[in-house]
Design an enzyme around this catalytic site. Structure first.
Site, mmCIF file in Angstrom:
data_model
loop_
_atom_site.group_PDB
_atom_site.id
_atom_site.type_symbol
_atom_site.label_atom_id
_atom_site.label_comp_id
_atom_site.label_asym_id
_atom_site.label_seq_id
_atom_site.Cartn_x
_atom_site.Cartn_y
_atom_site.Cartn_z
ATOM 1 N N THR A 197 15.740 28.928 21.406
ATOM 2 C CA THR A 197 14.876 27.889 22.506
ATOM 3 C C THR A 197 14.105 27.728 22.015
ATOM 4 O O THR A 197 12.833 28.738 22.810
ATOM 5 C CB THR A 197 15.984 28.206 23.859
ATOM 6 O OG1 THR A 197 17.577 28.462 23.618
ATOM 7 C CG2 THR A 197 15.713 27.089 25.033
ATOM 8 N N GLY A 236 15.267 36.606 25.423
ATOM 9 C CA GLY A 236 15.793 38.156 25.591
ATOM 10 C C GLY A 236 14.651 39.446 24.681
ATOM 11 O O GLY A 236 14.193 38.878 23.403
ATOM 12 N N ARG A 370 41.277 44.260 55.487
ATOM 13 C CA ARG A 370 41.029 44.149 56.622
ATOM 14 C C ARG A 370 41.120 43.235 57.764
ATOM 15 O O ARG A 370 42.270 42.571 57.663
ATOM 16 C CB ARG A 370 39.954 43.223 55.832
ATOM 17 C CG ARG A 370 38.213 42.069 57.247
ATOM 18 C CD ARG A 370 38.177 43.249 57.677
ATOM 19 N NE ARG A 370 36.995 42.778 58.609
ATOM 20 C CZ ARG A 370 36.117 43.195 59.478
ATOM 21 N NH1 ARG A 370 35.701 44.358 59.441
ATOM 22 N NH2 ARG A 370 35.557 42.386 60.121
ATOM 23 N N THR A 481 25.068 28.033 31.846
ATOM 24 C CA THR A 481 23.817 27.056 30.869
ATOM 25 C C THR A 481 23.397 27.554 29.776
ATOM 26 O O THR A 481 22.873 27.533 29.486
ATOM 27 C CB THR A 481 22.882 26.378 32.073
ATOM 28 O OG1 THR A 481 22.248 28.041 32.676
ATOM 29 C CG2 THR A 481 22.955 25.973 33.043
ATOM 30 N N GLU A 483 23.578 30.065 25.860
ATOM 31 C CA GLU A 483 25.061 30.034 24.067
ATOM 32 C C GLU A 483 25.747 28.209 24.464
ATOM 33 O O GLU A 483 27.076 28.650 24.610
ATOM 34 C CB GLU A 483 25.564 31.370 24.573
ATOM 35 C CG GLU A 483 24.519 32.560 24.651
ATOM 36 C CD GLU A 483 24.472 32.758 23.025
ATOM 37 O OE1 GLU A 483 26.018 31.896 22.710
ATOM 38 O OE2 GLU A 483 23.737 33.358 22.974
ATOM 39 N N ASP A 485 25.041 24.549 27.509
ATOM 40 C CA ASP A 485 25.087 24.337 29.169
ATOM 41 C C ASP A 485 26.698 23.523 28.699
ATOM 42 O O ASP A 485 26.896 23.397 27.799
ATOM 43 C CB ASP A 485 24.430 23.152 29.010
ATOM 44 C CG ASP A 485 24.262 22.235 30.430
ATOM 45 O OD1 ASP A 485 23.630 22.756 31.576
ATOM 46 O OD2 ASP A 485 25.424 20.965 30.007
#
Lengths: 738, 738
Positions: A197, A236, A370, A481, A483, A485
């Site tokens: 990218t 990364g 709850r 978005t 790997e 979009d």
């Protein structure tokens, strides 16, 4: 088996044209819903462990129940042992996220955790046995997906190292690269970035600006970033840890651009951690989530690498600069290279399903404990999940999670078949890529929606980090978005649907064909991911499903869902037909004018694939459902029906506008899904227990039973005070909103 | 003025019963849409600053344009100067959030920022002039809302101090409390918590467990937490800074429980920062957002406070323990007390609108600069916002944001009228509370949806903290469940709608009345927030709006939207009718069986209120729109139509099932909203510019023009290379997905 299918409200004798009264349907539904309404209430806890809702069918009585152990095993699927092994791993505190760390601390922790994964060895499964792997592609992904429960940052960082950086060397490189680079990648001696990218190009990889120009004089590639938009971005391992990268760049030799290829590039000096000459970068800094990963930017100024660093499986350059490739078409070559990286999408699909499972485990457990507002009593407050709205918020999401889980299992199986070479034709690869492109958008969005609904359903408690929902949501946000979009992926699916459609009807008239009888191809339709075919005339549908009762039959649901896909694809194909003879500009404008419809058709197709996967899991093939008892089958059938009819309800306007459902029947759909939620409600706790995540995986304080203890304590307090006569008298019963 | 209304496609001569061909409608729409399609493309930037889309109407030519300056001023509303002043404040870096701080650092920073707000003085506006305030309630909220753009934590922490803690002393206390406590609250000498919510009770305040028992012997109240679920929880200022609290507890005297009352309670020693004897607490720790606020828990073990610390405006205890109240009914008393705190909901509504405005400013600016994929050209990539899908994702949200903004202005006006005492009847207060309960859920959810869509529409860049979308979303997440859970608020609205309905038709038959002609009460309907009335027979509707063209008329949209609310309320009322004669348990079950419908009716009502507010802002009352030019009116009318017809489209299945729209007309609705988005597209940049937020407020690096620079640089590079003949030749045009 027919007696297990819910036929309580069967009114198949009715004519479509009869004015089926919604009121009448509703009261019928009410009556039957009441039967299954609160079977677990006797237990007093609202928990339905071992619940058994008695229900009557026309001919028989089946006790709806959930065999948690059996179902849990069934959900684990083909790679059950791998998943269980990975869950043991994620239960280890040292692999788990610590909330509130600074992003520097978090990054350091995750980097350290990666070393633990190396020691464990599971992450090497996909690599060739020649270099110490196990050639096990499906198992590798199955295990990888489970890591999301330890910390999504850990999952994605390991995905960057072994699933992207390493996998690119494996799949795009050849023998030389495998032996030279893989060992250090596998043992983490060389952490690396997957540099695809760019700041200026995300989804349109073919248009990246980085160049790799071959210099015949030196036998080197010269890597260069020609402008700011061509900086590699969001990578990364790029900001801190990466010592090398697989760089995607336009391969230029002899002044010809051969398109995007991948190169192995050292980027930092291992000793100093400094960038090598000509290479620079930036830290992407804090993100919305996944802050355990050091995402960053890279740029290259005339950086030289040896010719052999070209990962040359699909394209090579000889010493003299001559380009060669086993794939003649540059377009096909490009998509083939990218296709080898489909595992990213496959694994995000599975990880999203795992996250949705945990989210529902938390919210349903809490909703079962709850209490809030007294409704039918002066003293006892209602358990949240007994409120219709709470059921409507959570139980359809439970149905979708089951569908997504079964669909993922099919995707992973397909992936394993292709990557193991057992079924590795061009068609298989295309089917796999289309299936991944269809399912990943739905499951990643579903995970976000589910985490958010769960967070809101848990109120303020849901907003605390200690209850995990907000953290998981923040981390998974980007799954929608990266790997690929999600919208771009759905557009790829649509393209495939349209080209399948075009192939089938190449010479026929589209307008007619949109409603044409096409051959049934169930096996291919279910296993492949191309265009689904209808077994019957669409025009027949009106008379096929005459009643609410029949809407619950799988065949009716299949027809409704398939018909919609088929019709939408046919309509869009007809509208796009003029594009074939139009100028490039006009064709693009025409396509753009129907872009939303195109994507909607792809989404409908993907939903159908999920439904088929659920139905197949329910019906069983080749005996895989052996051991499913009738009671469990009843509950799962309700759940599948809720998913299927929920889709019909979601797209109700389409069915009405296109005359597929009458207004009265359409009203019945919504009423029936509501009743299905109420029926499933007593089984909800068992259905999340079957996901098999223990406290060590869930790690949310509100899902530990703490809320039940608090509620018990409060009720005991009031009960004792009432008994002792010490409870102050109310001035007058206060009005309360409800 | 008629010539400014879009009548291009008027086909009012057609009969409802005619088979209006969707295809024909579509091509008509296409034709007209093309006219307005890309007026700004000549500028080459995709930016529409000063854009003027020429469009033809049947009789006249109006240049659609946006007068940004005028519109900006109009949007600022009644408290324009206050808002501008507050925006100057939020532009000061020392008041802005620093991303990536630890939550301890962030808390410390926000605590410091509160002192700056004291110095500035704006936060004192709502307090009485007697203690140094300005008695300006509307202005106070208007300014407060803008703080969200500096840092939502700063906004909410100041809201805790002055809007909840301080306001409770102001509105629930009397003279003694004002003079004794307010000065130190205003100048922040005493930071305080608003101790209402308990771990076991969020939305159901009436059921809290904390007790305040009057001890006649000592003239003190004894505050006590009887069990773990009664711990106060999620309280801002409780974990660290709070020296006092306004504590809500069941007031018990002479063994009678008079319901929930508020007490002023010191909780920490100012010198040491330690809890006072009998008081304990816990830190809520890290949250999904708003981490600049020290939320925490408090519990009380027989803590004694003076009798005078009861905030006694609505209920008092004499020295001898005798209880008295100006409001006889405990229920009405309770809701009156809670009603004084409506400003929290009002301000969250406004803050959410502000956040949505910034989100769209970021995403639309980026969408107008970012290019991806070549479509109609070999070389030039398309600007994202030229893609139909991108328009569909963002432009309807722009329309909703305008609607929510105008609706908020009405809410704030109403709030100011009530709290200034200018219009302060019981009815006024009830209308205000219902209006706030209706709008706050819609705007807070809208802000989250918009932030998320904006984040995804900006891809990876949207996930970076530097682009603000993820941070704002994380912070605003809890707005959906605090100050009243959104679903609970909608249920309150529904209750009001049902009781209004019941009052009107007390003696009539519901079945008939659901379609009865009721008097037009436009003024009350718009300004009040009770049940909207229809001016005409519902049954007439089919023949009133005969064509697509007429759907664009305000009267037709109003009828469609009003009819839906009226019908849904009537239907639910009829279904709930048996509850009047049923047991408490059966009534509760019946209510629960229709809970989703009930809430859906309230949502429909709230949407209608937004639509009315937009329409009123467009049509202008009392000359407030003087200065709106015809071009701006055209654009705003498109935007209002997109909002109104977008609602019809969202609920299309309802309109079809209930016979309000024919299938063909229903198809035209979707096609037309798509075309409206395309028409508005060239004006999108101006429409976000009119929000008036400068770079100092937006502070997102992708919305600074940086992307445009990058795109220009890249295009220049390729253009120059092409001109110089140095661009390598493509091997063959690569296939690209689109």
């Amino acid at each position: 088996m027919t007696h297990t299918v819910d036929t309580t409200n069967s009114d198949s004798g009715r004519r479509e044209d009869d004015a089926v009264q919604a009121d009448a349907i509703e009261s019928e539904l009410d009556a039957s819903a009441r039967i299954a309404k609160r079977p677990g209430s006797a237990s007093g806890t609202g928990l339905s462990g071992g619940s058994d809702a008695r229900r009557a069918s026309t001919n028989d009585v089946v006790v709806a129940r959930t065999d948690v152990e059996w179902l849990g095993r069934y959900l684990l699927g083909t790679w059950a042992d791998v998943r269980l092994g990975a869950r043991e791993l994620t239960a280890r505190p040292e692999l788990q996220r610590i909330d509130g760390q600074s992003f520097e601390e978090h990054r350091a922790r995750v980097s350290g955790q990666l070393k633990l994964l190396v020691e464990d060895g599971q992450v090497h499964r996909a690599f060739p046995s020649a270099v110490g792997g196990a050639d096990d592609h499906g198992g590798n992904i199955a295990g990888f997906e489970e890591l999301v429960l330890a910390d999504p940052s850990l999952q994605i960082k390991s995905g960057v190292q072994w699933g992207l950086f390493g996998a690119a060397v494996l799949h795009l490189g050849t023998e030389y690269h495998h032996t030279t680079f893989l060992p250090a990648i596998m043992n983490l001696d060389v952490p690396g970035a997957f540099a695809m990218t760019e700041t200026g190009h995300g989804s349109d990889v073919a248009a990246i600006g980085t160049t790799a120009t071959y210099d015949e004089a030196t036998g080197e590639f010269v890597l260069h970033t020609p402008f700011r938009g061509a900086w590699k971005d969001y990578l990364g391992n790029a900001a801190v840890d990466g010592l090398a990268a697989v760089l995607f760049a336009q391969l230029i030799t002899k002044n010809v651009n051969h398109g995007v290829h991948a190169f192995y590039v050292p980027i930092r000096d291992a000793a100093t951690g400094e960038f090598l000459p000509g290479i620079g970068g930036e830290d992407d800094g804090l993100k919305g989530g996944l802050n355990g990963i050091d995402n960053g930017r890279l740029h290259f100024d005339q950086v030289r690498i040896p010719r052999l660093n070209l990962l040359n499986r699909y394209g090579d350059v000889a010493e003299d600069g001559t380009y060669s490739s086993p794939i003649g078409s540059p377009g096909r070559r490009f998509f083939t290279m990218l296709g080898t990286l489909v595992q990213g999408r496959v694994s995000l699909d599975g990880a999203s399903v795992a996250a949705a499972k945990v989210a529902l485990t938390i919210a349903i457990t809490y909703g079962n404990e709850r209490r809030q507002f007294t409704a039918g009593s002066d003293t006892d407050e209602e358990v949240l999940l007994d409120y219709q709205l709470h059921q409507k918020r959570l139980i359809p999401k439970l149905a979708t999670t089951y569908a997504a889980s079964f669909a993922h299992e099919q995707l992973l199986t397909k992936f394993d078949e292709v990557f193991s070479g057992r079924a590795d034709s061009d068609d298989d690869r295309q089917d796999l890529e289309t299936l991944a492109a269809a399912l990943k958008p739905l499951s990643t969005w579903h995970a976000l929606d589910t985490l958010q609904e769960a967070r809101e359903a848990c109120g303020g408690a849901g907003f605390l980090a200690e209850n995990r929902l907000v953290g998981l949501r923040a981390d998974l946000d980007v799954y929608a978005t990266f790997e690929g979009d999600n919208h771009v992926l759905l557009q790829l699916v649509a393209k495939r649907l349209l080209s399948d459609y075009g192939r089938r009807f190449a010479k026929a008239d589209f307008g007619v064909l949109a409603r044409y009888v096409v051959e049934q191809a169930a096996d291919r339709a279910v296993h492949g991911s191309g265009l689904r075919s209808l077994g019957q005339r669409v025009a027949d549908f009106g008379s096929t499903a005459r009643s609410v009762g029949q809407l619950r039959e799988a065949s009716a649901q299949r027809q409704l869902l398939t018909d919609r896909v088929e019709t939408m694809v046919g309509e869009v194909a007809a509208k796009l037909r003029p594009a074939a003879k139009a100028s490039q500009k006009d064709a693009a404008d025409l396509f753009n004018l129907h872009q939303s419809e195109i994507i909607e058709a792809a989404r409908a197709h993907a939903e159908l694939l999920q439904w088929e996967a659920f139905t197949e899991a329910l019906e069983g093939t080749a005996g895989v459902t052996s051991g499913m008892d009738d009671g469990t089958r009843v509950v799962l059938t309700w759940l599948r029906d809720l998913f299927g009819l929920g889709l019909v309800e979601k797209h109700l306007a389409w069915y009405l506008m296109n005359g597929r459902l009458s207004p009265k029947r359409a009203q019945a759909v919504g009423l029936y899904t509501e009743r299905l939620s109420a029926r499933i409600r007593p089984h909800a706790q068992d259905l999340v227990r079957a996901f098999g995540y223990g406290p060590e995986h869930v790690r949310a304080s509100i899902a530990t039973g703490a809320e039940r203890e608090r509620q018990t304590q409060a009720r005991d307090y009031y009960r004792a005070a009432r008994a002792a006569g010490t409870l102050p008298v109310p001035e007058k019963k206060p009005a309360r909103p409800r």
